[in-house]
Design an enzyme around this catalytic site. Sequence first.
Site, short mmCIF file in Angstrom:
data_model
loop_
_atom_site.label_atom_id
_atom_site.label_comp_id
_atom_site.label_asym_id
_atom_site.label_seq_id
_atom_site.Cartn_x
_atom_site.Cartn_y
_atom_site.Cartn_z
N ASP A 182 34.81 31.15 37.00
CA ASP A 182 33.93 31.59 38.08
C ASP A 182 32.57 32.04 37.58
OD1 ASP A 182 34.79 33.84 36.75
OD2 ASP A 182 35.78 34.76 38.45
N ASN A 193 42.85 44.36 42.51
CA ASN A 193 43.38 44.05 43.85
C ASN A 193 44.18 42.74 43.84
OD1 ASN A 193 41.40 42.13 43.56
ND2 ASN A 193 40.27 42.65 45.40
N HIS A 215 43.09 39.84 42.57
CA HIS A 215 42.31 38.60 42.60
C HIS A 215 42.41 37.86 41.27
CE1 HIS A 215 38.22 40.59 41.34
NE2 HIS A 215 38.80 40.07 40.28
N GLU A 270 39.88 36.29 46.36
CA GLU A 270 40.15 37.65 46.82
C GLU A 270 41.31 37.68 47.82
OE1 GLU A 270 38.77 40.07 45.38
OE2 GLU A 270 36.58 40.15 45.58
C1 GLP Z 1 36.28 39.76 37.43
C2 GLP Z 1 36.57 38.29 37.20
C3 GLP Z 1 38.05 38.01 37.07
C4 GLP Z 1 38.68 39.01 36.11
C5 GLP Z 1 38.53 40.39 36.71
C6 GLP Z 1 39.19 41.48 35.89
O1 GLP Z 1 36.18 40.09 38.78
N1 GLP Z 1 36.03 37.48 38.24
O2 GLP Z 1 38.23 36.68 36.61
O3 GLP Z 1 40.03 38.70 35.91
O4 GLP Z 1 37.14 40.67 36.82
O5 GLP Z 1 38.34 41.94 34.91
P1 GLP Z 1 38.72 42.96 33.78
O6 GLP Z 1 39.40 42.18 32.74
O7 GLP Z 1 37.40 43.51 33.31
O8 GLP Z 1 39.59 44.00 34.40
#
Ligand code: GLP
Length: 239
Positions: free
Chosen positions: A69, A138, A140, A145
Amino acid sequence: MEIKYFESYEKMSEQAAEIVANEIKAKPTKNFVLGLPTGSTPLGMYANLIEKNKSGLLDFSKVTTFNLDEYYPIKHDNSQSYYKFMFDNLFGSININHENINIPDGEAVDAGSECESYEEKIKKSGGIDLMVIGIGPNGHIGFNEPDNFLLPDTHIAVLTEETKEANKRFFDSVEQVPDKALTMGMGSILKAKKILMLVSGKSKTEIFKKFLQGEISTSNPSSFLHLHNDVTVLSDVGI
Ligand code: GLP
């Protein structure tokens, strides 16, 4: 589904890099297609992969990557773009051919056609061999989402307030977090031959418990992984 618990983030990250390296090595002559995430969670794995590449134990010259993404709109050189994140934390330090790097283009003028051509590029590559993902607090995955419905292909996503709150730590303020993103859909992710999910940190405890219950719901996009037959989950979250 294989679920492995680690006592430390470091050990989990070493194991994640080991899995990625072994998969790449198992397909040495052909182009290996690797799906990659951003966030804090994969940083340790990326550091280990750089180490392996530098010491000659792992070759990225025949690896093609597809990132999950990207915020939208965002300039590549914005300090918070996933483009910059990937070059700073992995691509800038390994022997990958830059032509083989794919990241949804946050600078695209037409986001819709960028999503279509991204999905097409994944198909043309022969499909993702190993998709590494993290999980949002959450549930995702990428920027898929929780909602009443999920979309299968790469699409424009609207970020929830919860995600903007969770990601504001990287920006000066929550207002600066972009409202939208380009993200692979749940279908793009589930089409990967293998999936490796990394779950790290206390903020993931509740969602990880929910994930482990195994109920599939669009209110928890990560739950759709239960429909895939080759998923490995590495976690440092004690339940
Ligand atoms: C972002 C990314 C996700 C990732 C999530 C969790 O929103 N779009 O792909 O898994 O954050 O991030 P973290 O590893 O910093 O908790």
